[in-house]
Design an enzyme around this catalytic site. Structure first.
Site, PDB file in Angstrom:
ATOM      1  N   TYR A   1    -108.501  68.650  31.076  1.00  0.00           N
ATOM      2  CA  TYR A   1    -108.468  68.307  29.653  1.00  0.00           C
ATOM      3  C   TYR A   1    -108.922  69.539  28.883  1.00  0.00           C
ATOM      4  CZ  TYR A   1    -109.813  66.653  25.070  1.00  0.00           C
ATOM      5  OH  TYR A   1    -109.928  66.537  23.710  1.00  0.00           O
TER       6      TYR A   1
ATOM      7  N   ASP B   1    -103.968  66.931  29.859  1.00  0.00           N
ATOM      8  CA  ASP B   1    -103.784  67.196  28.434  1.00  0.00           C
ATOM      9  C   ASP B   1    -104.178  68.644  28.173  1.00  0.00           C
ATOM     10  OD1 ASP B   1    -103.745  67.333  25.715  1.00  0.00           O
ATOM     11  OD2 ASP B   1    -105.215  65.735  25.367  1.00  0.00           O
TER      12      ASP B   1
ATOM     13  N   HIS C   1    -101.737  58.758  23.186  1.00  0.00           N
ATOM     14  CA  HIS C   1    -100.883  59.612  24.009  1.00  0.00           C
ATOM     15  C   HIS C   1     -99.928  58.744  24.822  1.00  0.00           C
ATOM     16  CE1 HIS C   1    -103.002  63.664  23.934  1.00  0.00           C
ATOM     17  NE2 HIS C   1    -103.843  62.879  23.276  1.00  0.00           N
TER      18      HIS C   1
END
EC number: 3.1.11.2
Length: 276
Positions: free
Chosen positions: A132, A162, A247
């Site tokens: 992330y 991500d 998301h």
């Protein structure tokens, strides 16, 4: 052997008799945008069961080290996490009980930005990294991260998560040109023989995983990266919607069945027999 590695080995032994050995595995990745709500955790668990991935990677769990026991999903007993004391960031990897996974190495980030596992899955070597990247300075963060973990990245490495970065102009509706930092990140990926699996398999498809209301634009900032040498193993990749996060998820199917077994021999007809 660390405590978590021992737990994985114990789980593997207890489910050995029910292992379903197959050539296909699936990996799904999703930024869940927080798991501190019991209702949210219940919905995420239900979604994981519905998707039924071999491996599930989650980002932004927002769980502290003390809260890690709260993440439980029936059928995915092996859960590895990297958490932040301030309940920021946070990543997790869940491995299905249906597969025979053996962990050899686990590396965590104390800030909860990434976790890496090295081991074997269906007797195939695999290095999986769940990342992330922070909202600010994401391209530089990912580039530096790749440099630091360079020795651990090989042909069997898959990086998901991500990245907070669209890698090409096609990855956002604005079609805005990519900046210098993203160009440098792409150069680093190329140097390490890493490819954007979605863009490689869908070169002309505009698929998005995130919507920003501030700019009123869709973008694909969640990615799955793999080595060029493993391209023939990547069977399919798709973007999957989720109703409990801001998301969308990405799901990758990997096919190992083309790998020939050791010592395999092909039988051929002796043409001299026809003459007889």
């Amino acid at each position: 052997m660390g405590r978590e590695t021992k737990e994985i080995e114990e789980n593997r032994k207890t489910r050995h008799k029910m292992v379903v050995v197959g050539p296909h595995i699936s990996i799904i990745t999703l930024n869940v945008n927080g798991l501190n709500s019991p209702i949210k955790r219940h919905r995420v668990a239900g979604w994981i069961k519905e998707q039924d991935p071999t491996i599930c990677c989650l980002q932004e769990t927002h769980l502290s080290p003390k809260d890690k026991h709260r993440l439980r999903v029936k059928g995915w007993r092996t859960i590895l996490q990297a958490n932040n004391e301030q309940r920021k960031a946070g990543v997790a990897i869940l491995i299905s009980d249906k597969v025979d996974f053996k962990a050899k190495q686990i590396k965590k980030d104390k800030e909860g930005q990434y976790i890496m596992i090295k081991g074997t899955l269906h007797q195939e070597d695999i290095t999986l990294i769940n990342i992330y990247a922070p909202n600010t300075g994401a391209p530089k963060f990912v580039k530096q991260f790749l440099i630091e973990l360079k020795e651990n990245i090989n042909n069997n490495t898959i990086i998901v998560g991500d990245l907070n970065t669209p890698l090409t102009p096609m990855d956002r509706t604005s079609r805005q040109k990519i900046n210098k930092e993203i160009i440098e990140l792409n150069e680093k990926l190329d140097q390490m023989d890493l490819i954007d699996i979605y863009r490689t398999l869908h070169p002309k498809t505009a698929g998005y995983t995130f919507f920003t209301s501030m700019h009123g634009a869709f973008s694909r900032i969640d990615h799955m990266l793999g080595n060029k040498a493993s391209l023939n193993k990547f069977k399919r990749i798709e973007i999957t919607s989720s109703i409990f996060s801001d998301h969308n998820a990405m799901k990758l199917e990997i096919n190992y069945k083309n790998k020939a077994g050791k010592g395999t021999k092909m039988w051929r007809l002796n043409s001299m027999l026809l003459n007889n």
